[in-house]
Design a protein around this motif. Sequence first.
Motif, mmCIF file in Angstrom:
data_model
loop_
_atom_site.group_PDB
_atom_site.id
_atom_site.type_symbol
_atom_site.label_atom_id
_atom_site.label_comp_id
_atom_site.label_asym_id
_atom_site.label_seq_id
_atom_site.Cartn_x
_atom_site.Cartn_y
_atom_site.Cartn_z
ATOM 1 N N GLY A 284 -9.378 -33.823 -10.088
ATOM 2 C CA GLY A 284 -9.113 -32.377 -10.249
ATOM 3 C C GLY A 284 -9.692 -32.601 -11.809
ATOM 4 O O GLY A 284 -8.527 -32.041 -12.837
ATOM 5 N N PRO A 285 -10.396 -32.524 -12.490
ATOM 6 C CA PRO A 285 -11.564 -32.819 -14.453
ATOM 7 C C PRO A 285 -10.230 -31.255 -14.439
ATOM 8 O O PRO A 285 -11.155 -29.925 -13.933
ATOM 9 C CB PRO A 285 -12.633 -33.200 -14.344
ATOM 10 N N SER A 286 -10.476 -31.453 -15.977
ATOM 11 C CA SER A 286 -10.394 -30.552 -16.826
ATOM 12 C C SER A 286 -10.437 -31.241 -18.227
ATOM 13 O O SER A 286 -10.398 -31.973 -18.519
ATOM 14 C CB SER A 286 -8.488 -29.853 -16.119
ATOM 15 N N GLY B 140 -1.883 -15.606 -19.160
ATOM 16 C CA GLY B 140 -3.382 -15.619 -19.463
ATOM 17 C C GLY B 140 -3.916 -17.234 -19.205
ATOM 18 O O GLY B 140 -5.202 -16.526 -18.752
ATOM 19 N N TYR B 141 -3.421 -18.280 -18.551
ATOM 20 C CA TYR B 141 -3.916 -19.370 -17.752
ATOM 21 C C TYR B 141 -3.977 -19.047 -16.529
ATOM 22 O O TYR B 141 -2.723 -19.182 -16.237
ATOM 23 C CB TYR B 141 -3.639 -20.272 -19.166
ATOM 24 N N GLN B 142 -5.832 -20.222 -16.057
ATOM 25 C CA GLN B 142 -5.284 -20.556 -14.699
ATOM 26 C C GLN B 142 -4.928 -21.840 -14.333
ATOM 27 O O GLN B 142 -4.859 -22.954 -15.743
ATOM 28 C CB GLN B 142 -6.925 -20.157 -13.947
ATOM 29 N N ALA B 143 -4.285 -22.613 -13.273
ATOM 30 C CA ALA B 143 -3.538 -23.909 -13.467
ATOM 31 C C ALA B 143 -4.632 -24.193 -11.731
ATOM 32 O O ALA B 143 -3.978 -23.714 -10.712
ATOM 33 C CB ALA B 143 -2.207 -24.133 -12.752
ATOM 34 N N LYS B 144 -5.048 -25.857 -11.573
ATOM 35 C CA LYS B 144 -4.808 -26.311 -10.891
ATOM 36 C C LYS B 144 -3.644 -27.251 -10.580
ATOM 37 O O LYS B 144 -3.714 -28.289 -11.236
ATOM 38 C CB LYS B 144 -5.966 -26.932 -10.192
ATOM 39 N N VAL B 145 -3.279 -27.806 -8.995
ATOM 40 C CA VAL B 145 -2.081 -28.562 -9.327
ATOM 41 C C VAL B 145 -3.036 -29.810 -8.430
ATOM 42 O O VAL B 145 -3.670 -30.179 -7.253
ATOM 43 C CB VAL B 145 -0.942 -28.022 -8.566
ATOM 44 N N LEU B 146 -2.248 -31.184 -9.155
ATOM 45 C CA LEU B 146 -2.159 -32.638 -8.186
ATOM 46 C C LEU B 146 -1.155 -33.081 -8.270
ATOM 47 O O LEU B 146 -0.408 -33.043 -8.835
ATOM 48 C CB LEU B 146 -3.393 -33.003 -9.052
ATOM 49 N N PRO C 153 -6.181 -24.074 -24.643
ATOM 50 C CA PRO C 153 -7.442 -23.931 -23.864
ATOM 51 C C PRO C 153 -8.733 -22.821 -23.418
ATOM 52 O O PRO C 153 -7.948 -21.583 -23.498
ATOM 53 C CB PRO C 153 -6.417 -24.714 -22.385
ATOM 54 N N ASP C 154 -9.301 -23.370 -22.690
ATOM 55 C CA ASP C 154 -9.802 -21.958 -22.472
ATOM 56 C C ASP C 154 -9.843 -21.391 -21.368
ATOM 57 O O ASP C 154 -9.605 -21.732 -19.611
ATOM 58 C CB ASP C 154 -11.697 -22.652 -21.474
ATOM 59 N N THR C 155 -9.361 -19.946 -21.094
ATOM 60 C CA THR C 155 -8.520 -18.953 -19.621
ATOM 61 C C THR C 155 -9.102 -18.532 -19.112
ATOM 62 O O THR C 155 -8.973 -18.690 -17.922
ATOM 63 C CB THR C 155 -8.566 -17.602 -20.905
ATOM 64 N N GLN C 156 -10.949 -18.962 -19.183
ATOM 65 C CA GLN C 156 -11.477 -19.062 -17.824
ATOM 66 C C GLN C 156 -11.637 -20.529 -17.254
ATOM 67 O O GLN C 156 -12.484 -20.323 -16.125
ATOM 68 C CB GLN C 156 -13.046 -18.987 -17.990
ATOM 69 N N GLN C 157 -11.294 -21.090 -17.966
ATOM 70 C CA GLN C 157 -11.285 -22.860 -16.817
ATOM 71 C C GLN C 157 -10.046 -22.914 -16.340
ATOM 72 O O GLN C 157 -9.078 -23.114 -17.485
ATOM 73 C CB GLN C 157 -11.925 -23.364 -17.662
ATOM 74 N N PRO C 158 -9.644 -23.324 -15.692
ATOM 75 C CA PRO C 158 -7.793 -23.615 -14.703
ATOM 76 C C PRO C 158 -7.933 -25.330 -16.198
ATOM 77 O O PRO C 158 -8.498 -26.460 -15.805
ATOM 78 C CB PRO C 158 -8.006 -24.294 -13.951
ATOM 79 N N VAL C 159 -6.284 -25.527 -16.422
ATOM 80 C CA VAL C 159 -5.710 -26.757 -16.706
ATOM 81 C C VAL C 159 -5.477 -27.618 -15.248
ATOM 82 O O VAL C 159 -4.986 -26.729 -14.149
ATOM 83 C CB VAL C 159 -4.681 -26.128 -17.616
#
Length: 294
Positions: free
Chosen positions: A130-132, A269-275, A243-249
């Motif tokens: 999950g690159p970030s 206002g941030y997106q997230a992906k989970v590992l 962090p960029d609000t358009q790119q998920p952490v």
Amino acid sequence: MTSRYIAIDWGSTNLRAWHYQDGICIDSRQTTAGVTRLNGKTPEAVFDEVTQGWREKTTPVLMAGMVGSNAGWKIAPYLPCPARFSDLSQQLTPVLDNVWIIPGLCVQSDGNCNVMRGEETQLLGARTLGPSSLYIMPGTHCKWVHADNETVQDFRTVMTGELHHILLNHSLIGAGLPEQQTSREAFEAGLHRGINDSDLLPRLFEIRAAHVLGELPRSEVSEFLSGLLIGNEVAAMTRLYAPDTQQPVTIVANPSLSQRYIKALELLGYQAKVLDGDNAFQAGIRSIANAVAN
């Protein structure tokens, strides 16, 4: 890919081990013999027990965590940041034949002094899965890591989990409370407070006052406190790293803990992906094992 290897996550209180063959985990073991709980045994004796029947002389074994600290088996030096991800496989500390400890990472600057052990291996796996540019690794001591595809640039540690435990179990805030219950409403109320008010210290005693005065149910203090601390943490660290609000952490943690951070990030206002943390750790070990084999 190396056909066979052993991965060990050896922390302060627990040890987990996985036996891999042809890229597949064929067995796993777990024990409470962390480096602070050896009960008179040597690290090598515990190692022999946990790898019994798995290990041949040529089988690579890669260990991460507090096993490489000054309280562990052998000190594995910290790599200073900025540190390349590839450095982790190139600067292993040998312990026995074909047995290595993965180095930790550190930051030493005027405004930041930090160390990590074990999380660097999860981070290496997360970079693949999950690159970030920003990784959040919640737990007793939550790590916030700023990185690019090649390099760990910087990281900070926030003692949110430990502070929650101490305040609830060893301070006036939690004195005399009944068994605590899960409450989404109490957590979210604390979250809003923590995000919108940077003055955390004065708010802590107010939790005590709120349940004494009947403003906060006594069974929901833990949830409100969790929200307050996580909200304050996420607000402070996103201000720092922007962090960029358009790119998920990327959040590296178990699902239940991840959801708490996702909610906080969403409010800001941030997106997230989970590992999953175990999956990230094993992916990190796999990449190091392959580098060692080559």
